[in-house]
Design a protein around this motif. Structure first.
Motif, short mmCIF file in Angstrom:
data_model
loop_
_atom_site.label_atom_id
_atom_site.label_comp_id
_atom_site.label_asym_id
_atom_site.label_seq_id
_atom_site.Cartn_x
_atom_site.Cartn_y
_atom_site.Cartn_z
N PRO A 223 -40.30 21.33 -30.88
CA PRO A 223 -40.85 20.05 -31.34
C PRO A 223 -40.28 19.58 -32.66
N THR A 224 -39.54 20.44 -33.37
CA THR A 224 -38.98 20.01 -34.64
C THR A 224 -37.65 19.28 -34.48
N ILE A 225 -37.12 19.19 -33.26
CA ILE A 225 -35.88 18.45 -33.04
C ILE A 225 -36.22 16.98 -32.83
N SER A 226 -35.54 16.10 -33.54
CA SER A 226 -35.79 14.67 -33.35
C SER A 226 -35.45 14.27 -31.92
N PRO A 227 -36.20 13.36 -31.30
CA PRO A 227 -35.98 12.99 -29.90
C PRO A 227 -34.56 12.52 -29.60
N LEU A 249 -21.97 21.50 -36.31
CA LEU A 249 -23.13 21.91 -37.10
C LEU A 249 -23.68 20.74 -37.91
N ASP A 250 -22.79 19.89 -38.38
CA ASP A 250 -23.19 18.68 -39.11
C ASP A 250 -22.69 17.48 -38.31
N PRO A 251 -23.57 16.72 -37.67
CA PRO A 251 -23.13 15.61 -36.84
C PRO A 251 -22.64 14.40 -37.63
N THR A 252 -22.78 14.42 -38.93
CA THR A 252 -22.44 13.25 -39.74
C THR A 252 -21.05 13.33 -40.34
N LEU A 265 -31.52 18.15 -42.09
CA LEU A 265 -32.77 18.90 -41.93
C LEU A 265 -33.97 17.98 -42.12
N GLN A 266 -33.89 17.12 -43.12
CA GLN A 266 -34.98 16.17 -43.37
C GLN A 266 -35.19 15.24 -42.19
N ASN A 267 -34.11 14.97 -41.45
CA ASN A 267 -34.17 14.08 -40.29
C ASN A 267 -34.37 14.85 -38.98
N ASN A 268 -34.75 16.13 -39.11
CA ASN A 268 -34.96 16.99 -37.93
C ASN A 268 -33.72 17.08 -37.05
N GLY A 270 -31.32 19.63 -37.73
CA GLY A 270 -30.70 20.93 -37.94
C GLY A 270 -30.32 21.50 -36.59
N LEU A 271 -29.07 21.93 -36.41
CA LEU A 271 -28.62 22.36 -35.09
C LEU A 271 -29.25 23.68 -34.67
N LEU A 272 -29.23 24.65 -35.56
CA LEU A 272 -29.75 25.97 -35.24
C LEU A 272 -31.21 26.09 -35.66
N GLN A 273 -31.95 26.93 -34.97
CA GLN A 273 -33.34 27.18 -35.36
C GLN A 273 -33.39 27.67 -36.80
N SER A 274 -32.44 28.55 -37.16
CA SER A 274 -32.41 29.10 -38.51
C SER A 274 -32.15 28.04 -39.56
N ASP A 275 -31.53 26.93 -39.17
CA ASP A 275 -31.33 25.80 -40.08
C ASP A 275 -32.65 25.04 -40.27
N GLN A 276 -33.22 24.57 -39.16
CA GLN A 276 -34.38 23.70 -39.24
C GLN A 276 -35.60 24.39 -39.82
N GLU A 277 -35.67 25.72 -39.65
CA GLU A 277 -36.79 26.49 -40.20
C GLU A 277 -36.91 26.31 -41.71
N LEU A 278 -35.79 26.07 -42.38
CA LEU A 278 -35.81 25.93 -43.84
C LEU A 278 -36.64 24.73 -44.28
N PHE A 279 -36.73 23.73 -43.42
CA PHE A 279 -37.46 22.50 -43.78
C PHE A 279 -38.76 22.33 -43.00
N SER A 280 -38.81 22.89 -41.80
CA SER A 280 -39.95 22.61 -40.92
C SER A 280 -41.00 23.70 -40.89
N THR A 281 -40.80 24.77 -41.65
CA THR A 281 -41.82 25.81 -41.74
C THR A 281 -42.89 25.37 -42.74
N SER A 282 -44.07 25.15 -42.26
CA SER A 282 -45.14 24.58 -43.09
C SER A 282 -45.40 25.41 -44.34
N GLY A 283 -45.40 24.73 -45.48
CA GLY A 283 -45.74 25.38 -46.74
C GLY A 283 -44.65 26.26 -47.33
N ALA A 284 -43.46 26.27 -46.73
CA ALA A 284 -42.41 27.18 -47.17
C ALA A 284 -41.83 26.75 -48.52
N ALA A 285 -41.47 27.75 -49.32
CA ALA A 285 -40.86 27.49 -50.63
C ALA A 285 -39.47 26.88 -50.48
N THR A 286 -38.90 26.99 -49.30
CA THR A 286 -37.56 26.46 -49.08
C THR A 286 -37.52 24.93 -49.01
#
Length: 334
Positions: A223-227, A249-252, A265-268, A270-286
């Motif tokens: 669900p963290t991948i943008s539609p 890895l970077d579509p831009t 990552l801010q735009n959801n 991130g290609l890999l799960q390990s990428d998107q986790e840095l931004f989409s893990t709730s409350g994370a210091a990352t």
């Protein structure tokens, strides 16, 4: 008088003990920016020239060479062990799951080694070539420069089992990633910073396709991948399609080293799960670090330079440990 005579002897004992500890546990402080200043003063130029030549036919090579240094350092330190081929005594790390059919650029490392051997025979380690190659690759792609600390020596063996467990997985949770980085002395800032290396390069569909169709065995996409990004990736990597198809890895800015990774990552995106986790893990210091780097490329570049030095300091072989391989693919005399 008795007290005065005991104090110096006890201090001497402490000094001797400290010296023994230093010898038993070589530290990164033994690495030096001018290690080859007299023995091979042109080594950095040689490395950069060979990579520039490779770039003419392979725009992916800079990301690949940076990745080799990363995958080498996470397994028993930055010792060139990843470069060893299979032999009677060695099970190559190249055949570990994170590396097989994935790591590339070994031929360019061979070319760098040959060029250096022609100029400075028996002098520069393969481990140092990986460190210098990583720095040159980032610079040639528009990223920051840093002073590479040198003086590593090459391992006499490989650790395939260690490569299977120590190298961070593209499917890793943030907790797992943080733990793996901590195990080699790198902190949360290093994690977010070094993940920014995914601002260029490619990844195979097999490294992220579970996110597209059956995330965590849910039967649904992550669900963290943008539609819109999900649709793009599903078209590129159809269900039950070839896992070896490559995605950027970077579509831009595909082959440029910049801070767009963090905006992705801010735009959801991130290609890999390990990428998107840095931004989409709730409350994370990352999250705050991602936000900072997205808005300030200079801050990211400065942090990346320091984190690369930190990573390059992981357990180097120095002094009389290891050897200077004449061929990066095999131990001397084998």
């Amino acid at each position: 008088m008795m007290v005065r005579s005991h104090a110096p002897s006890s201090l001497m004992g402490i000094a001797v003990f400290a010296a023994l500890l230093f010898l038993l546990h070589p530290s990164s402080a033994q690495l030096s920016s001018n290690f080859y200043a007299t023995s091979c003063p042109n080594v950095s130029n040689i490395v950069q020239t060979v990579i520039q030549q490779a770039l003419q036919s392979d725009p992916r090579i800079t990301a690949s060479l940076l990745r080799l240094h990363f995958h080498d350092c996470f397994v028993d330190g930055c010792d060139g062990s990843l470069l060893l081929d299979n032999s009677a005594n060695i099970s190559s790390e190249k055949d570990a799951a994170p590396n097989t059919n994935s790591t590339r650029g070994f031929d360019v490392v061979d070319n760098i080694k040959s060029a250096i051997e022609s100029s400075c025979p028996g002098t520069v380690s393969c481990a140092d070539i990986l460190a210098l190659g990583a720095q040159a690759s980032v610079v040639l792609s528009g990223g920051p420069s840093w002073t590479v600390l040198l003086g590593r020596r090459d391992s006499l063996t490989a650790n395939q089992a260690g490569a299977n467990t120590s190298i961070p997985s593209p499917f890793g949770s943030l907790a797992n990633l943080t733990s793996q980085f901590a195990a080699v002395g790198l902190d949360t800032n290093d994690l977010v910073t070094l993940s920014g290396a995914h601002t260029f390069g490619r990844a195979q569909c097999r490294t992220f396709s579970p996110r597209l169709y059956n995330f965590n065995a849910s039967g649904s996409p992550d669900p963290t991948i943008s539609p819109s990004y999900l649709t793009t990736l599903q078209q590129l990597c159809p269900q039950n399609g070839s896992g070896s198809v490559l995605a950027n890895l970077d579509p831009t800015t595909v082959d440029t080293f910049d801070n767009n990774y963090y905006a992705n990552l801010q735009n959801n995106q991130g290609l890999l799960q390990s990428d998107q986790e840095l931004f989409s893990t709730s409350g994370a210091a990352t999250i705050s670090i991602v936000n900072s780097f997205s808005g300030n490329q200079s801050a990211f570049f400065q942090s990346f330079a320091q984190s690369m030095i930190n990573m390059g300091n992981i357990s180097p072989l120095t002094g009389s440990s290891g050897e200077i391989r004449s061929n990066c693919r095999k131990v001397n005399g084998s």
